[in-house]
Design an enzyme around this catalytic site. Sequence first.
Site, mmCIF file in Angstrom:
data_model
loop_
_atom_site.group_PDB
_atom_site.id
_atom_site.type_symbol
_atom_site.label_atom_id
_atom_site.label_comp_id
_atom_site.label_asym_id
_atom_site.label_seq_id
_atom_site.Cartn_x
_atom_site.Cartn_y
_atom_site.Cartn_z
ATOM 1 N N GLY A 1 35.353 39.893 38.416
ATOM 2 C CA GLY A 1 34.903 40.992 39.773
ATOM 3 C C GLY A 1 34.048 42.293 39.564
ATOM 4 O O GLY A 1 32.997 42.103 38.763
ATOM 5 N N GLY A 35 35.041 44.566 37.408
ATOM 6 C CA GLY A 35 34.518 43.479 35.985
ATOM 7 C C GLY A 35 32.454 43.810 35.060
ATOM 8 O O GLY A 35 32.583 43.911 34.778
ATOM 9 N N ASP A 63 36.127 34.737 33.265
ATOM 10 C CA ASP A 63 36.836 34.452 34.324
ATOM 11 C C ASP A 63 37.170 33.644 34.945
ATOM 12 O O ASP A 63 36.782 32.406 33.980
ATOM 13 C CB ASP A 63 35.487 35.169 35.256
ATOM 14 C CG ASP A 63 36.397 35.382 37.184
ATOM 15 O OD1 ASP A 63 36.358 37.105 37.302
ATOM 16 O OD2 ASP A 63 37.260 34.525 37.710
ATOM 17 N N ASN A 118 50.052 39.995 39.516
ATOM 18 C CA ASN A 118 49.010 40.379 38.977
ATOM 19 C C ASN A 118 49.781 40.078 37.331
ATOM 20 O O ASN A 118 49.179 40.385 36.824
ATOM 21 C CB ASN A 118 48.600 41.579 39.528
ATOM 22 C CG ASN A 118 46.888 41.057 40.454
ATOM 23 O OD1 ASN A 118 46.613 40.010 40.343
ATOM 24 N ND2 ASN A 118 47.181 42.506 40.741
ATOM 25 N N THR A 152 43.564 46.501 36.013
ATOM 26 C CA THR A 152 44.740 45.423 36.972
ATOM 27 C C THR A 152 45.606 46.571 37.245
ATOM 28 O O THR A 152 46.382 46.879 36.548
ATOM 29 C CB THR A 152 44.790 44.570 36.079
ATOM 30 O OG1 THR A 152 43.876 44.006 35.695
ATOM 31 C CG2 THR A 152 45.277 43.570 37.910
ATOM 32 N N ARG A 185 37.927 62.212 40.460
ATOM 33 C CA ARG A 185 38.142 61.655 41.786
ATOM 34 C C ARG A 185 38.540 63.680 42.551
ATOM 35 O O ARG A 185 38.129 63.742 43.487
ATOM 36 C CB ARG A 185 39.229 60.798 41.895
ATOM 37 C CG ARG A 185 39.155 59.521 43.258
ATOM 38 C CD ARG A 185 39.888 58.501 42.874
ATOM 39 N NE ARG A 185 38.813 57.607 43.269
ATOM 40 C CZ ARG A 185 40.107 56.158 43.955
ATOM 41 N NH1 ARG A 185 40.856 56.332 43.170
ATOM 42 N NH2 ARG A 185 39.298 54.880 43.259
ATOM 43 N N HIS A 199 49.378 55.934 38.611
ATOM 44 C CA HIS A 199 48.520 55.375 39.118
ATOM 45 C C HIS A 199 48.743 55.177 40.554
ATOM 46 O O HIS A 199 48.888 53.971 41.413
ATOM 47 C CB HIS A 199 47.495 54.616 38.378
ATOM 48 C CG HIS A 199 46.136 54.427 38.977
ATOM 49 N ND1 HIS A 199 45.556 55.218 39.839
ATOM 50 C CD2 HIS A 199 46.025 52.824 39.922
ATOM 51 C CE1 HIS A 199 44.172 54.872 40.321
ATOM 52 N NE2 HIS A 199 44.174 53.293 40.106
HETATM 53 P P1 NAI Z 1 37.659 41.385 42.223
HETATM 54 O O1 NAI Z 1 38.453 40.743 43.162
HETATM 55 O O2 NAI Z 1 36.319 41.571 42.493
HETATM 56 O O3 NAI Z 1 38.210 40.717 40.909
HETATM 57 C C1 NAI Z 1 38.873 40.396 39.875
HETATM 58 C C2 NAI Z 1 38.148 39.039 39.235
HETATM 59 O O4 NAI Z 1 39.741 38.112 38.292
HETATM 60 C C3 NAI Z 1 37.885 38.054 40.315
HETATM 61 O O5 NAI Z 1 36.304 37.274 40.063
HETATM 62 C C4 NAI Z 1 39.072 36.486 40.091
HETATM 63 O O6 NAI Z 1 38.156 35.204 39.674
HETATM 64 C C5 NAI Z 1 39.445 36.668 38.247
HETATM 65 N N1 NAI Z 1 40.333 36.324 37.903
HETATM 66 C C6 NAI Z 1 42.083 35.749 38.930
HETATM 67 N N2 NAI Z 1 42.818 35.532 37.940
HETATM 68 C C7 NAI Z 1 42.328 35.166 36.499
HETATM 69 C C8 NAI Z 1 42.883 35.305 35.866
HETATM 70 N N3 NAI Z 1 43.887 34.251 35.088
HETATM 71 N N4 NAI Z 1 41.626 34.881 34.127
HETATM 72 C C9 NAI Z 1 40.803 35.773 34.588
HETATM 73 N N5 NAI Z 1 40.002 36.005 35.423
HETATM 74 C C10 NAI Z 1 41.787 36.029 36.499
HETATM 75 O O7 NAI Z 1 38.367 42.715 41.761
HETATM 76 P P2 NAI Z 1 37.992 43.854 41.891
HETATM 77 O O8 NAI Z 1 37.898 44.639 42.470
HETATM 78 O O9 NAI Z 1 37.243 43.897 40.568
HETATM 79 O O10 NAI Z 1 39.432 44.620 41.168
HETATM 80 C C11 NAI Z 1 40.196 44.062 39.916
HETATM 81 C C12 NAI Z 1 41.268 44.520 39.734
HETATM 82 O O11 NAI Z 1 41.377 46.411 39.186
HETATM 83 C C13 NAI Z 1 43.014 44.607 40.501
HETATM 84 O O12 NAI Z 1 43.833 44.763 40.387
HETATM 85 C C14 NAI Z 1 42.492 45.877 41.052
HETATM 86 O O13 NAI Z 1 43.210 46.525 41.921
HETATM 87 C C15 NAI Z 1 42.067 46.805 39.987
HETATM 88 N N6 NAI Z 1 41.704 48.260 40.062
HETATM 89 C C16 NAI Z 1 42.328 49.178 38.858
HETATM 90 C C17 NAI Z 1 41.844 50.675 39.020
HETATM 91 C C18 NAI Z 1 41.993 51.398 38.297
HETATM 92 O O14 NAI Z 1 42.007 52.991 38.530
HETATM 93 N N7 NAI Z 1 42.977 51.180 37.294
HETATM 94 C C19 NAI Z 1 40.020 50.746 40.071
HETATM 95 C C20 NAI Z 1 40.002 49.997 40.510
HETATM 96 C C21 NAI Z 1 40.624 48.250 40.548
#
Ligand code: NAI
Length: 306
Positions: free
Chosen positions: A9, A12, A31, A93, A117, A149, A173
């Site tokens: 996503g 990633g 993915d 998640n 995640t 930040r 977090h």
């Molecule tokens: P996104 O929705 O753009 O990407 C998530 C991807 O995971 C999607 O492409 C989806 O198809 C894929 N996915 C879903 N289930 C799956 C599976 N079983 N196997 C493989 N892939 C799968 O979301 P984004 O913005 O990239 O965020 C991803 C995660 O990271 C979220 O949970 C978000 O809250 C978290 N996050 C954590 C941060 C931190 O500081 N730790 C900072 C930013 C985001």
Amino acid sequence: PRVTIVGAGRVGSTLAQRIAEKNLADVVLLDIIAGMPQGLALDLMEARGIEIHNRQIIGTNNYADTSGSQIVVITAGLPRKPGMSRDDLLKTNAKIVVEAAKSAIAHSPNAIFIVVTNPLDVMTYLAWQATGLPRDRIMGMAGVLDSARFETFIALELGVLPADVKAMVLGSHGDLMVPLSRYATVNGIPITELLDAATIERLVKRTRNGGAEIVELMQTGGAFFAPASATSVMVESILLNQSRLLPVAAYLQGEYGLEDVVIGVPCRLGCAGIESVLELTLTHEEREGLHTSAQSVRRNIERSQE
Ligand code: NAI
């Protein structure tokens, strides 16, 4: 070296770009959506001549293609929507992260895992449990982002270069993170010499709310540029054996009086993963903050398993 990123996503795919363009490693983007990681990988490959690097980027829906990775980063799962807290993502998640961790370790038994995640600390704990890895080889990314930040807001307030500001944010977090204001400096000068207490408190509040501020503005998912940068710093410290001292979500074994929980603490990151956990002397208030955050992580670990 090879880095697998599970979840192609926004976080990633941006991380894949950072890793390849910093020339750190080849990247496998995995993915569940058919064709999507393959398309992104091709797009990134087509930029190689312009960006001048020769790293391979592979897109796949199959864990067999991830085999032999040195590092596995898990970003798979749902991001927040406006009005949601990170904890609202818990159950959905949890399933995704546990399955991803198990599948990835089966093909890369020697890898070091970095979980991204949300809710971050709980997901890191569940991935630790699912893989059975020793704690030095599994960790979560949050503190590097939360610290960046805090540093940004301090730099904006003072009108100085962001790179001249250094700060560390510990704890979970989320709203209960523990920014260590008294250790924050501008090139060694404590911010307490430069800003009054009310201003520092305002910047701390904005830091706690930093993720939500972006979610509210964007309305379609959350931050991903700075999260990808923060994760790439951890990947780099491990691959290049830099032993950087970074805030990392780690499984604690008695440090800070905490056990069997994952929480952000200062760790040295090198080629073996977490080389050591630094135990700082905290004030009563900071220690309480860390324990309150740990309690909320524990509660959510229990909720995720109900
Ligand atoms: P996104 O929705 O753009 O990407 C998530 C991807 O995971 C999607 O492409 C989806 O198809 C894929 N996915 C879903 N289930 C799956 C599976 N079983 N196997 C493989 N892939 C799968 O979301 P984004 O913005 O990239 O965020 C991803 C995660 O990271 C979220 O949970 C978000 O809250 C978290 N996050 C954590 C941060 C931190 O500081 N730790 C900072 C930013 C985001």
